[in-house]
Scaffold this active site. Structure first.
Site, PDB file in Angstrom:
ATOM      1  CB  SER A 148      -0.529  -0.121   0.929  1.00  0.00           C
ATOM      2  OG  SER A 148      -2.185   0.855   1.325  1.00  0.00           O
ATOM      3  CG  ASP A 166      -6.841  -2.302  -3.394  1.00  0.00           C
ATOM      4  OD1 ASP A 166      -7.630  -1.623  -2.634  1.00  0.00           O
ATOM      5  OD2 ASP A 166      -5.238  -2.464  -2.949  1.00  0.00           O
ATOM      6  CG  HIS A 174      -5.889  -2.367   0.367  1.00  0.00           C
ATOM      7  ND1 HIS A 174      -5.110  -1.986  -0.489  1.00  0.00           N
ATOM      8  CD2 HIS A 174      -4.992  -2.173   1.427  1.00  0.00           C
ATOM      9  CE1 HIS A 174      -4.404  -1.553   0.027  1.00  0.00           C
ATOM     10  NE2 HIS A 174      -4.061  -1.068   1.218  1.00  0.00           N
TER      11      HIS A 174
END
Length: 688
Positions: free
Chosen positions: A535, A620, A655
């Site tokens: 991320s 995501d 995610h």
């Protein structure tokens, strides 16, 4: 490649891979491209596949398949989560405790009642994630949220725990949290904005009602997110409105079905606070006149008058207050000093003391403590060599009872591993804390491979916690290092502020400086340094790939946030408006120029790049799949080194990657297999 121009108030940029963006996730050309990337990655990793399979078998073999959490007592029941052998998802269970015995005397012969079986709920679905669950005050109903796509847009369901049947009530597009009112028929939930995916409205739902649920509160500011909960005292419902740097809370009685919410302290710029309720006062964690936060108490009737605030835990320039848990007789505080998390305990009005640690680098965290009237504190202790351990500390006699240590099957012995906590000099004179672990006997003479991990954003601190999966690296001679770079809060709020907005370059420079220090000190070989992050940590990987490609033999970037300027210019992309205080608003000239100076996608240049494994999820909601897809495509066009640049797209997840206990381990095995193969000189993609 297709011509496309990204316009902004501060300039126009060309993006020939913009066509890979498909918000519907149904374009045949885009899906075919992503599937082709997966096939290419699979083919390139074929020489390492036997190693990956071996790693997966090792990692799974260390897990106790029929494991369970330590039961927690709440409203006369013991709650826990257990796993069944060979099954992917958690099972939420409880058993009655009519005698109100302590954990040590709990009747373990009684049968558990299954409240939720994640395996049954996930049957036939490619993705499943349980959001939150809350039992009604009378213990008869269970409200829970589930995500079957991966975008964290949850569905709310309600189960009758007496009959075992699901009620017909179904509410879509909600946040994971829920709060019951005292009538056992009404609950509050947060409705998400369908575009930004931020919590936008709090609504109340009465069982059996149809049509649109009545509005309780609507957040007017698109940079704020909403959540709901009950106070630990069970007397108040709480609504939290929070942005990156500001907070505002509301409260109403749990028995007030008019839901007449009152503001606790009105929001103001750069004032963050969180609270809980005890008797007739609020206990508040606040950064008002306290950079590292302090904890105050204030009478409910005059809580907005800060002259009435009284310190419970005063501000300390060297100690960051992370969190707190209130009890009738005492308060427990998670606090961070010198980079490590500790727990401070104090009876109301008395001097504090700290719980002790056994390792040079470690973390302590408050456990599950839902009961107000108890003298026992649950907490979790872990380190790079110590599996997660649940303790119960009793304030009446100072005793500490070990309730559970996470099992590691096989031949694991913590005495075979060494952890260290060192300080690496940064180029501007700061000292960066680094947590290190390796197997005893690993040579520290500049020959070992290094796996270095980092994050450095949002004030999230990286905890030096145990990982049984990581043993597969350590047992093959790797040194593992966690770089606690600026942008986290390991060294207090100052550490966060010096790694965001116009100071973001500190995050990236710190990580590279840690690498150089570990190489210079002989922890690893200069040509066997590998790094990973996810991320915002993937953003970190993207920057170091551009500015320090010669330092790293391979990088792993999970769901990387790499096209930061384009994303932050587009308010239709989920979560964008929430993050201006983290990255800056690129509609402003100075912020645009600064963000552009490090944006990984915009700074790709013609040079040799390290080998890379990049992962993303089609669904995501936090980093859209097309950012890493575009990034890898552009990297390949500019790379002159010829090392493998691989992209894996999970077409059925978001995610957090694949759902399921064992499916996640396959992703870990692939990452470790990629790195170990490179360290051992295997020519990925060569077929040898």
């Amino acid at each position: 490649m297709r011509e496309h121009r990204v316009a902004s108030p501060n300039g126009v940029r060309d993006d020939v891979y913009y066509w890979l963006r498909d918000d519907t996730r149904s374009d045949p050309d885009v899906l075919a491209y992503l599937k082709a990337e997966n096939e290419y990655t699979q083919a390139m990793l074929a020489p390492a596949q036997p190693l990956i399979d071996q790693l997966y078998a090792e990692i799974v073999a260390r897990l106790k398949q029929d494991d369970a959490t330590v039961p927690v007592r709440y409203r006369g029941y013991w709650y826990s989560i257990r796993y069944a052998t060979g099954q992917e998802y958690p099972i939420v269970v409880r058993r009655a405790d009519a005698a109100h015995a302590g954990f040590a005397h709990m009747d373990r012969s009684a049968e558990d009642d299954i409240l939720l079986d994640g395996n049954a709920l996930a049957a036939g679905l490619p993705f499943f994630q349980l959001g939150g669950y809350e039992v009604s005050p009378d213990n008869r109903l269970l409200a829970y949220t589930e995500d079957t796509v991966g975008r964290r847009q949850y569905r709310l369901r309600i189960k009758d725990l007496v009959t075992g049947t699901l009620l017909p009530d179904v509410i879509e597009n909600v946040d994971g949290g829920i709060a019951w009112a005292d009538d056992n028929r009404t609950l509050l939930y947060v409705e998400k904005d369908p575009v930004t995916l931020l919590g936008r409205r709090v609504r109340r739902h009465e069982l059996g009602s149809s049509g649109e649920d009545p509005l309780v509160y609507e957040e007017p500011d698109e940079s704020f997110d909403l959540s709901v909960e009950r106070s630990k005292s069970e007397r108040y419902l709480l609504i939290a409105s929070e942005s990156t740097t500001s907070s505002e809370w509301r409260y109403a009685r749990t028995d007030d079905l008019t839901f007449n919410f009152q503001v606790v302290v009105p929001r103001e710029e750069d004032h963050e606070y969180q609270l809980d309720h005890l008797d007739e006062r609020f206990i508040i964690r606040t950064n008002w006149q306290a950079l590292n936060f302090r904890i105050v108490e204030a009478p409910m009737a005059q809580v907005a008058d800060r002259a009435r605030w009284r310190d419970v835990v005063a501000h300390d320039a060297d100690v960051f207050i992370q969190d707190f848990e209130i009890f009738r007789g005492f308060i427990a505080v998670s606090e961070r000093s010198r980079g490590l998390m500790n727990i401070r305990v104090q009876r109301w009005g008395e001097a504090p003391f700290h719980l002790t640690a056994d390792d040079p680098t470690y973390t302590m965290a408050l456990g599950s403590n839902p009961e107000l009237d108890t003298t026992r504190l649950r907490y979790i202790y872990t380190s790079l060599t110590t599996p997660g351990t649940t303790y119960e500390y009793d304030l009446t006699d100072g005793s500490r009872v070990l309730l559970k240590r996470d099992p590691v099957l096989g031949e694991f012995d913590p005495a075979n591993y060494v952890s260290e906590f060192v300080w690496a000099p940064a180029r501007d004179g700061e000292r960066i804390p680094v947590s290190i672990v390796y197997r005893k006997g690993t040579p520290l003479n500049g020959t070992a491979p290094l796996y270095q991990y980092g994050y450095g954003s949002y004030g999230l601190s990286m905890e030096p916690a145990f990982s049984s999966s990581r043993l597969s690296l350590l047992d093959r001679g790797f040194v593992y290092a966690m770089a606690h770079v600026r942008g986290g809060q390991e060294m207090g709020r100052r550490w966060y502020d010096s790694g965001r907005l116009e100071h973001k370059w500190n995050t990236f420079n710190d990580f590279v400086d840690v690498t150089d220090h570990l190489v210079a000190r002989g922890y690893c070989a200069r040509d066997k340094v590998f790094a990973a992050g996810g991320s915002a940590g993937g953003l970190l990987m993207g920057v170091i790939a551009n500015v320090a490609p010669d330092r790293y033999a391979g990088l792993v970037a999970h769901v990387p946030f790499v096209d930061i300027v384009t994303t932050m210019l587009d308010t239709s992309i989920p979560l964008t408006t929430l993050e201006y205080d983290e990255w800056g608003n690129p509609n402003e000239a100075a912020a645009y120029a600064y963000m552009l100076s490090y944006s990984p996608y915009d700074n790709i240049r013609r040079q040799p790049y390290p080998a890379m494994l990049v992962t993303t999820g089609l669904w995501d909601s936090q980093v859209q799949y097309y950012e890493p897809a575009k990034w890898v495509a552009k990297l390949r066009r500019h790379d002159t080194g010829g090392r493998p640049l691989l992209l894996h797209v999970n077409l059925e997840a978001g995610h957090g990657g694949k759902s399921g206990r064992y499916e996640h381990m396959r992703e870990v095995a692939r990452e470790y297999g990629f790195i170990i193969a490179l360290a051992e000189g295997m020519r990925i993609g060569s077929g040898s």
